[in-house]
Design an enzyme around this catalytic site. Sequence first.
Site, PDB file in Angstrom:
ATOM      1  CG  HIS A 117      -1.813   0.936   1.381  1.00  0.00           C
ATOM      2  ND1 HIS A 117      -1.586   2.190   1.847  1.00  0.00           N
ATOM      3  CD2 HIS A 117      -3.209   0.871   1.228  1.00  0.00           C
ATOM      4  CE1 HIS A 117      -2.974   3.133   1.924  1.00  0.00           C
ATOM      5  NE2 HIS A 117      -3.716   2.095   1.434  1.00  0.00           N
TER       6      HIS A 117
ATOM      7  CG  ASP B  11       0.568  -2.425   6.137  1.00  0.00           C
ATOM      8  OD1 ASP B  11      -0.485  -2.718   6.936  1.00  0.00           O
ATOM      9  OD2 ASP B  11       0.507  -1.806   5.077  1.00  0.00           O
TER      10      ASP B  11
ATOM     11  CD  GLN C 232      -7.088  -4.722   4.147  1.00  0.00           C
ATOM     12  OE1 GLN C 232      -7.575  -5.408   4.584  1.00  0.00           O
ATOM     13  NE2 GLN C 232      -7.078  -3.451   3.728  1.00  0.00           N
TER      14      GLN C 232
ATOM     15  CE  LYS D 237      -7.244  -0.416   6.229  1.00  0.00           C
ATOM     16  NZ  LYS D 237      -8.155   0.082   5.187  1.00  0.00           N
TER      17      LYS D 237
ATOM     18  CB  CYS E 239      -3.835   3.377  -1.616  1.00  0.00           C
ATOM     19  SG  CYS E 239      -5.039   4.539  -1.270  1.00  0.00           S
TER      20      CYS E 239
HETATM   21  N1  C6P Z   1      -6.425   0.234   2.779  1.00  0.00           N
HETATM   22  C1  C6P Z   1      -8.040  -0.055   1.309  1.00  0.00           C
HETATM   23  O1  C6P Z   1      -9.170   0.152   0.869  1.00  0.00           O
HETATM   24  P1  C6P Z   1      -5.289   3.415   6.971  1.00  0.00           P
HETATM   25  O2  C6P Z   1      -5.887   4.334   6.059  1.00  0.00           O
HETATM   26  O3  C6P Z   1      -4.252   4.202   7.833  1.00  0.00           O
HETATM   27  O4  C6P Z   1      -6.351   2.825   8.003  1.00  0.00           O
HETATM   28  O5  C6P Z   1      -4.539   2.019   6.429  1.00  0.00           O
HETATM   29  C2  C6P Z   1      -3.577   2.353   5.379  1.00  0.00           C
HETATM   30  C3  C6P Z   1      -3.312   0.945   4.772  1.00  0.00           C
HETATM   31  C4  C6P Z   1      -2.071   0.432   4.730  1.00  0.00           C
HETATM   32  N2  C6P Z   1      -1.763  -0.863   4.616  1.00  0.00           N
HETATM   33  C5  C6P Z   1      -2.740  -1.503   3.861  1.00  0.00           C
HETATM   34  C6  C6P Z   1      -2.317  -2.975   3.640  1.00  0.00           C
HETATM   35  C7  C6P Z   1      -3.974  -0.970   3.924  1.00  0.00           C
HETATM   36  O6  C6P Z   1      -4.826  -1.866   3.181  1.00  0.00           O
HETATM   37  C8  C6P Z   1      -4.337   0.249   4.333  1.00  0.00           C
HETATM   38  C9  C6P Z   1      -5.404   0.817   3.873  1.00  0.00           C
HETATM   39  C10 C6P Z   1      -7.699   0.785   2.371  1.00  0.00           C
HETATM   40  O7  C6P Z   1      -7.309  -1.017   0.566  1.00  0.00           O
HETATM   41  C11 C6P Z   1      -7.757   2.096   2.183  1.00  0.00           C
HETATM   42  S1  C6P Z   1      -6.640   2.699   0.984  1.00  0.00           S
END
Ligand code: C6P
Length: 405
Positions: free
Chosen positions: A121, A198, A201, A224, A362
Amino acid sequence: MINIEKIRADFPILNEQVYGHKLVYLDNAATTQKPKPVVESIVNGYYHKNANVHRGVHWLSQEATEAHEAARETVRKFINAEKTSEIIFTRGTTESLNIVAATFGELLSEGDEIIVSQMEHHSNIVPWQLVCEKKGARLVMLPIDNNGEISLETLKELINEKTRLVSIAHASNTLATVNPVKEVISIAHENGIPVMIDGAQSVPHFKVDVQELDADFLAFSGHKIYGPTGIGVLYGKEKWLDKLPPYQAGGEMIDKVTFEKTTFNVLPYKFEAGTPDFIGSTSLAAALDYMTAIGMDNVEEHERELVEYATKKLNEIEGMRIYGNAKKRSGLVSFLVSDIHPYDMGTILDKLGIAVRTGHHCAQPTMDFFGIEGTVRASFGIYNTKEEIDILVNGIARAKKLFHK
Ligand code: C6P
């Protein structure tokens, strides 16, 4: 086994009507819906426990502080960290990654290297790019193959005496790949290199045990994992957090301030400048308790069944191309159908009440690798059902007819 009716009853939003259709929410990788105990925790927090933490001698402040610190312990247990002082509350995965990039970055010198994978991401690419630019360091990309998998052999080849850190997604938000992070960590550690995971997910979808993985850092987001927005976690091994400089400065993170010199607070407060989101932390704990009561193994099994069913059903559609075919996959499917633009597909599905995400998610380098602009992504959560997948499949068939594909 999970009791799906009972779970769905905890999520009133699932009864919403969208353009006259019952909402089918398949955008859980972007954010999850909130169960009643989480919403109640937010409301009760503001109604009954609202006072600034760590500051007041008064009763209400002490109540709020106790709840906030109990939430830290709930997070510790959830990811099996050794100490609560290793749990830092942040705004989410992005902020957690930025904290490590910015502070670990201060330890970098010219020519040093950071390794990230091609499926990351943007939150796990751009902060490292910024810090590499600042320090004259190099961001090294660990490539993926057509299945959306990394190669541990290639990782071994990329690691050299200049490598300072490896940062990698536990599970991809576009390809569903579950990376072999335990092996990645073991290879990196053999070379004395720390690893940042990270977990945006992964933590919401299966049991993540930081001690078992031997992870040095782990990031995840509250929103999430059925918790509130604006709260997240950075786990860091004490030995690393002690070495890193503070990220932001202000209240809470200090020990003693004089105009000559300031000394810093102990962990985790050194990294928590300003008033923390104590309603967010306690409501995140309510979400984690909710997940623990269901059982993360049950969550994993339920989502595996959904993703297997979805993959089978989607593959029956002519013109279907699924992106990401890793041996170990998490609960989402990214796809394109014939030459229908993902945005058009998403719009038609939306008119049928089906919420999916479209675009590059993203993760533009991942899209570039496959030579596409974006995909349609259906991502599953604890309340989704096979019937909802059938509705998605019928929706795709309707879209195909409309576009004569
Ligand atoms: N992905 C998706 O629809 P935040 O926005 O800080 O809560 O998470 C960022 C982020 C970082 N790493 C991974 C692997 C992610 O999937 C995400 C967030 C969302 O896939 C929003 S772009």
